[in-house]
Design a protein around this motif. Structure first.
Motif, PDB file in Angstrom:
ATOM      1  N   LYS A 141      -5.896   0.662   6.352  1.00  0.00           N
ATOM      2  CA  LYS A 141      -7.630   0.218   6.856  1.00  0.00           C
ATOM      3  C   LYS A 141      -8.259  -0.851   6.115  1.00  0.00           C
ATOM      4  O   LYS A 141      -8.957  -1.137   6.840  1.00  0.00           O
ATOM      5  CB  LYS A 141      -8.313   2.249   7.386  1.00  0.00           C
ATOM      6  CG  LYS A 141      -7.654   2.118   8.314  1.00  0.00           C
ATOM      7  CD  LYS A 141      -8.285   4.223   8.422  1.00  0.00           C
ATOM      8  CE  LYS A 141      -9.959   3.320   9.292  1.00  0.00           C
ATOM      9  NZ  LYS A 141     -10.396   4.627   9.416  1.00  0.00           N
ATOM     10  N   GLU A 142      -8.232  -0.438   4.946  1.00  0.00           N
ATOM     11  CA  GLU A 142      -8.580  -2.045   4.471  1.00  0.00           C
ATOM     12  C   GLU A 142      -7.415  -3.115   4.513  1.00  0.00           C
ATOM     13  O   GLU A 142      -8.450  -4.343   4.027  1.00  0.00           O
ATOM     14  CB  GLU A 142      -8.911  -1.951   3.075  1.00  0.00           C
ATOM     15  CG  GLU A 142      -9.563  -0.482   2.238  1.00  0.00           C
ATOM     16  CD  GLU A 142      -9.212  -0.491   0.616  1.00  0.00           C
ATOM     17  OE1 GLU A 142      -8.649  -0.954   0.297  1.00  0.00           O
ATOM     18  OE2 GLU A 142     -10.078   0.445   0.999  1.00  0.00           O
ATOM     19  N   ILE A 143      -6.344  -3.230   5.443  1.00  0.00           N
ATOM     20  CA  ILE A 143      -5.621  -3.907   5.348  1.00  0.00           C
ATOM     21  C   ILE A 143      -6.345  -5.050   6.668  1.00  0.00           C
ATOM     22  O   ILE A 143      -6.715  -4.679   7.610  1.00  0.00           O
ATOM     23  CB  ILE A 143      -4.251  -3.844   5.560  1.00  0.00           C
ATOM     24  CG1 ILE A 143      -3.450  -3.619   4.417  1.00  0.00           C
ATOM     25  CG2 ILE A 143      -2.926  -5.243   6.497  1.00  0.00           C
ATOM     26  CD1 ILE A 143      -1.987  -2.304   4.683  1.00  0.00           C
ATOM     27  N   SER A 144      -6.183  -6.612   6.800  1.00  0.00           N
ATOM     28  CA  SER A 144      -6.687  -7.106   7.728  1.00  0.00           C
ATOM     29  C   SER A 144      -6.236  -6.994   9.136  1.00  0.00           C
ATOM     30  O   SER A 144      -5.025  -6.706   8.687  1.00  0.00           O
ATOM     31  CB  SER A 144      -7.037  -8.962   7.633  1.00  0.00           C
ATOM     32  OG  SER A 144      -7.142  -9.316   8.168  1.00  0.00           O
TER      33      SER A 144
ATOM     34  N   ASP B  99      -6.807   5.418   3.955  1.00  0.00           N
ATOM     35  CA  ASP B  99      -7.821   4.660   3.973  1.00  0.00           C
ATOM     36  C   ASP B  99      -6.968   2.691   3.440  1.00  0.00           C
ATOM     37  O   ASP B  99      -7.662   2.294   3.131  1.00  0.00           O
ATOM     38  CB  ASP B  99      -8.942   5.080   2.761  1.00  0.00           C
ATOM     39  CG  ASP B  99      -9.471   6.190   3.744  1.00  0.00           C
ATOM     40  OD1 ASP B  99      -9.460   6.770   4.503  1.00  0.00           O
ATOM     41  OD2 ASP B  99      -9.834   7.653   2.252  1.00  0.00           O
ATOM     42  N   GLY B 100      -6.316   3.344   2.490  1.00  0.00           N
ATOM     43  CA  GLY B 100      -5.746   2.164   2.073  1.00  0.00           C
ATOM     44  C   GLY B 100      -4.891   0.818   3.067  1.00  0.00           C
ATOM     45  O   GLY B 100      -5.516   0.073   3.010  1.00  0.00           O
TER      46      GLY B 100
ATOM     47  N   VAL C 128     -14.197  -8.696  14.033  1.00  0.00           N
ATOM     48  CA  VAL C 128     -13.638  -8.288  12.624  1.00  0.00           C
ATOM     49  C   VAL C 128     -12.679  -9.325  12.575  1.00  0.00           C
ATOM     50  O   VAL C 128     -11.658  -9.371  13.543  1.00  0.00           O
ATOM     51  CB  VAL C 128     -13.189  -6.674  12.399  1.00  0.00           C
ATOM     52  CG1 VAL C 128     -12.290  -6.463  11.435  1.00  0.00           C
ATOM     53  CG2 VAL C 128     -14.031  -5.985  12.159  1.00  0.00           C
TER      54      VAL C 128
ATOM     55  N   VAL D 137       0.785  -1.192   0.230  1.00  0.00           N
ATOM     56  CA  VAL D 137      -0.071   0.295   0.103  1.00  0.00           C
ATOM     57  C   VAL D 137       0.890   0.884  -0.145  1.00  0.00           C
ATOM     58  O   VAL D 137       0.621   2.621  -0.779  1.00  0.00           O
ATOM     59  CB  VAL D 137      -0.911   0.153   0.533  1.00  0.00           C
ATOM     60  CG1 VAL D 137      -1.456   1.222   1.544  1.00  0.00           C
ATOM     61  CG2 VAL D 137      -1.955  -1.158   1.012  1.00  0.00           C
TER      62      VAL D 137
ATOM     63  N   ASP E 188      -6.641   1.408  12.256  1.00  0.00           N
ATOM     64  CA  ASP E 188      -6.488   2.870  11.894  1.00  0.00           C
ATOM     65  C   ASP E 188      -4.711   3.158  11.610  1.00  0.00           C
ATOM     66  O   ASP E 188      -3.962   2.260  12.277  1.00  0.00           O
ATOM     67  CB  ASP E 188      -6.921   3.774  12.925  1.00  0.00           C
ATOM     68  CG  ASP E 188      -7.669   5.275  12.422  1.00  0.00           C
ATOM     69  OD1 ASP E 188      -6.987   5.478  11.471  1.00  0.00           O
ATOM     70  OD2 ASP E 188      -8.093   5.954  13.981  1.00  0.00           O
TER      71      ASP E 188
END
Length: 282
Positions: A127-130, A124-125, A173, A105, A134
């Motif tokens: 935060k998409e990682i498992s 944002d990129g 999650v 990323v 934040d």
């Protein structure tokens, strides 16, 4: 001299000619017109001067702004300010965040101007990682970034339908997938499918309500419904907890019972009704 002669010899009176009032009105009107014309000419000249002054003022400001933008563009495009992803300082990876995913990323912004780099887009990129909840990004001039990750805290391991375990946080999650459940996390057994999601939420709610020292002692936790949560303590009895309601009271009652002599021989401690706890042996 008779009266007739006296009248004849008397000098005639001078008669002043009458003045036409309209002459005065026309004169005054002409004078007023001249004054009005001069005022209009002066006002027009004043407005023209103000317009020229305003144009000069805005022209100067525009020139200064254009020069500033030109300088900013030149600075922003400078090779000295190109982002070097390899020099980025990254911290807070934790145990379950994939470093390669983070590097990928970050590398997407390689070579961008540090001035123009979209920090919010980078966050944002990330935060998409498992496992990443934040991220905080700070520019380190002239050419790199300091990235601090806030990772999700795993609280349980959930068996998967095929194989392995999903490591989940208190919001259910998935933080990561592992082949074997970590010793430090309780293994959660709940029904599979959509019904199991609600039960899993209830189980995680119970875990979240447990005191930290008691949570560390939980080895396995299971539930068939949201109101039938039970867990096994390491080297201890089975605890029938019930639902998430009254968890604070249940935790206090359980702590008292575990310190009592009754708990040493009990196989089951039931605190689902905390005002009427039960201990029993199988």
């Amino acid at each position: 001299m008779d009266e007739a002669e006296s009248v004849a010899t008397r000098p005639e009176a001078t008669v002043e000619p009458a003045v036409d009032p309209s002459v005065w009105h026309r004169t005054e009107a002409k004078a007023a017109d001249r004054v009005t014309l001069r005022m209009q000419e002066r006002l027009a000249e004043k407005r023209s001067v103000e317009r020229r002054r305003l144009w000069r003022r805005w022209g100067t400001r525009g020139a200064i702004a254009a020069a500033g933008l030109l300088v900013l563009w030149a600075v922003a495009m400078s090779p000295l300010l190109r982002f070097d992803a390899g020099e980025a300082e990254i911290s807070g990876l934790g145990t379950y965040v994939d470093p390669a995913a983070v590097d990928a990323v970050v590398a997407e912004h390689e070579g961008e101007s540090l001035v123009l780099l979209d920090v919010s887009g980078l966050v944002d990129g990330l935060k998409e990682i498992s496992g990443v909840a934040d991220a905080r990004v700070e520019r380190l001039w002239p050419s790199t970034l300091r990235i601090s990750l806030v990772t999700r805290e795993p609280v349980a391991a959930v068996p998967q339908a095929d194989e392995g375990f999903a490591i989940v946080d208190d919001e259910a999650v998935t933080v990561g997938i592992v082949e074997e459940a970590p010793d430090a996390l309780p293994v959660v057994t709940v029904p599979l499918g959509e019904d199991g999601e609600a039960v899993l939420q209830a189980v995680l709610g119970v875990i979240d309500e447990l005191p930290v020292e008691l949570r560390a002692e939980v080895e396995g936790i299971e539930a068939r419904t949201a109101d039938s949560v039970s867990f096994t303590l390491r080297d201890g009895p089975l605890v029938e907890w019930g639902g998430v309601e009254d968890s604070a009271t249940k935790a206090q009652v359980l702590a008292v019972l575990l310190d009592s002599s009754e708990a040493s021989s009990a196989d089951v401690i039931d605190v689902s009704a905390p005002t009427l706890p039960i201990t029993r042996s199988n």
